[in-house]
Write a protein that holds these residues in place. Structure first.
Motif, PDB file in Angstrom:
ATOM      1  N   LYS A 115       0.822  -1.144   0.047  1.00  0.00           N
ATOM      2  CA  LYS A 115      -0.096  -0.082  -0.032  1.00  0.00           C
ATOM      3  C   LYS A 115       0.932   1.236  -0.041  1.00  0.00           C
ATOM      4  O   LYS A 115       0.535   2.052  -0.698  1.00  0.00           O
ATOM      5  CB  LYS A 115      -0.853   0.024   1.260  1.00  0.00           C
ATOM      6  N   ASP A 116       2.147   1.118   0.850  1.00  0.00           N
ATOM      7  CA  ASP A 116       3.005   2.364   0.783  1.00  0.00           C
ATOM      8  C   ASP A 116       4.440   1.532   0.965  1.00  0.00           C
ATOM      9  O   ASP A 116       4.406   0.399   1.371  1.00  0.00           O
ATOM     10  CB  ASP A 116       2.554   3.379   1.806  1.00  0.00           C
ATOM     11  N   GLU A 117       5.205   2.478   1.442  1.00  0.00           N
ATOM     12  CA  GLU A 117       6.689   2.122   1.438  1.00  0.00           C
ATOM     13  C   GLU A 117       6.746   0.888   2.661  1.00  0.00           C
ATOM     14  O   GLU A 117       7.790   0.076   2.566  1.00  0.00           O
ATOM     15  CB  GLU A 117       7.489   3.046   2.163  1.00  0.00           C
ATOM     16  N   ASN A 118       6.026   0.998   3.634  1.00  0.00           N
ATOM     17  CA  ASN A 118       6.249   0.119   4.984  1.00  0.00           C
ATOM     18  C   ASN A 118       4.995  -0.706   5.070  1.00  0.00           C
ATOM     19  O   ASN A 118       5.012  -1.428   6.303  1.00  0.00           O
ATOM     20  CB  ASN A 118       6.273   1.169   6.327  1.00  0.00           C
ATOM     21  N   HIS A 119       3.951  -0.876   4.162  1.00  0.00           N
ATOM     22  CA  HIS A 119       2.840  -1.732   4.589  1.00  0.00           C
ATOM     23  C   HIS A 119       2.349  -2.404   3.665  1.00  0.00           C
ATOM     24  O   HIS A 119       2.345  -1.987   2.151  1.00  0.00           O
ATOM     25  CB  HIS A 119       1.442  -0.539   4.800  1.00  0.00           C
ATOM     26  N   VAL A 120       2.406  -3.902   3.691  1.00  0.00           N
ATOM     27  CA  VAL A 120       1.828  -4.843   2.851  1.00  0.00           C
ATOM     28  C   VAL A 120       0.221  -4.331   2.519  1.00  0.00           C
ATOM     29  O   VAL A 120      -0.353  -4.172   3.456  1.00  0.00           O
ATOM     30  CB  VAL A 120       2.241  -6.138   2.990  1.00  0.00           C
ATOM     31  N   ASP A 121      -0.299  -4.802   1.349  1.00  0.00           N
ATOM     32  CA  ASP A 121      -1.494  -4.593   1.103  1.00  0.00           C
ATOM     33  C   ASP A 121      -2.319  -5.904   1.368  1.00  0.00           C
ATOM     34  O   ASP A 121      -2.310  -6.980   0.882  1.00  0.00           O
ATOM     35  CB  ASP A 121      -1.786  -4.550  -0.528  1.00  0.00           C
ATOM     36  N   MET A 122      -2.800  -5.842   2.746  1.00  0.00           N
ATOM     37  CA  MET A 122      -3.291  -7.104   3.311  1.00  0.00           C
ATOM     38  C   MET A 122      -4.286  -7.702   2.650  1.00  0.00           C
ATOM     39  O   MET A 122      -4.819  -8.912   2.617  1.00  0.00           O
ATOM     40  CB  MET A 122      -3.692  -6.762   4.893  1.00  0.00           C
ATOM     41  N   LYS A 123      -5.364  -7.129   2.065  1.00  0.00           N
ATOM     42  CA  LYS A 123      -6.507  -7.368   1.134  1.00  0.00           C
ATOM     43  C   LYS A 123      -6.000  -8.410   0.197  1.00  0.00           C
ATOM     44  O   LYS A 123      -6.554  -9.416  -0.138  1.00  0.00           O
ATOM     45  CB  LYS A 123      -7.124  -6.303   0.610  1.00  0.00           C
ATOM     46  N   GLU A 124      -4.822  -8.163  -0.510  1.00  0.00           N
ATOM     47  CA  GLU A 124      -4.366  -8.934  -1.424  1.00  0.00           C
ATOM     48  C   GLU A 124      -3.648  -9.921  -1.303  1.00  0.00           C
ATOM     49  O   GLU A 124      -3.269 -11.179  -2.048  1.00  0.00           O
ATOM     50  CB  GLU A 124      -3.654  -7.744  -2.446  1.00  0.00           C
TER      51      GLU A 124
END
Length: 102
Positions: A88-97
């Motif tokens: 989603k951004d530099e430090n966050h995985v896209d958890m929905k995907e």
């Protein structure tokens, strides 16, 4: 007083981590729940921070509940990107995907 962390618990945690498929991530809380210790997400994090003493495990596939990467572990993002994990951004995985649906 019973010791909280023992070899059996460590290997229970690491065996779950070993099952996380490439390209997916799990949360500390998810792993704690899978081993029957719902309220021990921090304990999971502690074990993973010392996992190199027990062998090679894909600990880079574990993030916090919001998808945030482990602070100070720059290689984690690179390893996840290599596996096709989206962010989603530099430090966050896209958890929905990318969250492991176990």
């Amino acid at each position: 007083m019973k010791k909280i962390m023992n070899e059996q618990l460590i290997y229970e945690i690491l065996s779950v981590v070993e099952e996380i498929p490439e390209g997916k991530v799990a949360t500390y809380g998810q792993i704690a729940s899978l081993i029957g210790r719902d309220k021990n997400a921090r304990l999971v994090g502690k074990v993973l921070s010392q996992s190199e003493f027990y062998g090679e495990y894909p600990c880079h596939r574990v993030v916090n509940h919001s998808g945030r990467l482990a602070p100070g572990w720059k290689e984690q993002r690179f390893l996840l990107l290599e596996e096709g994990v989206s962010f989603k951004d530099e430090n966050h995985v896209d958890m929905k995907e990318n969250k492991w649906d176990c």
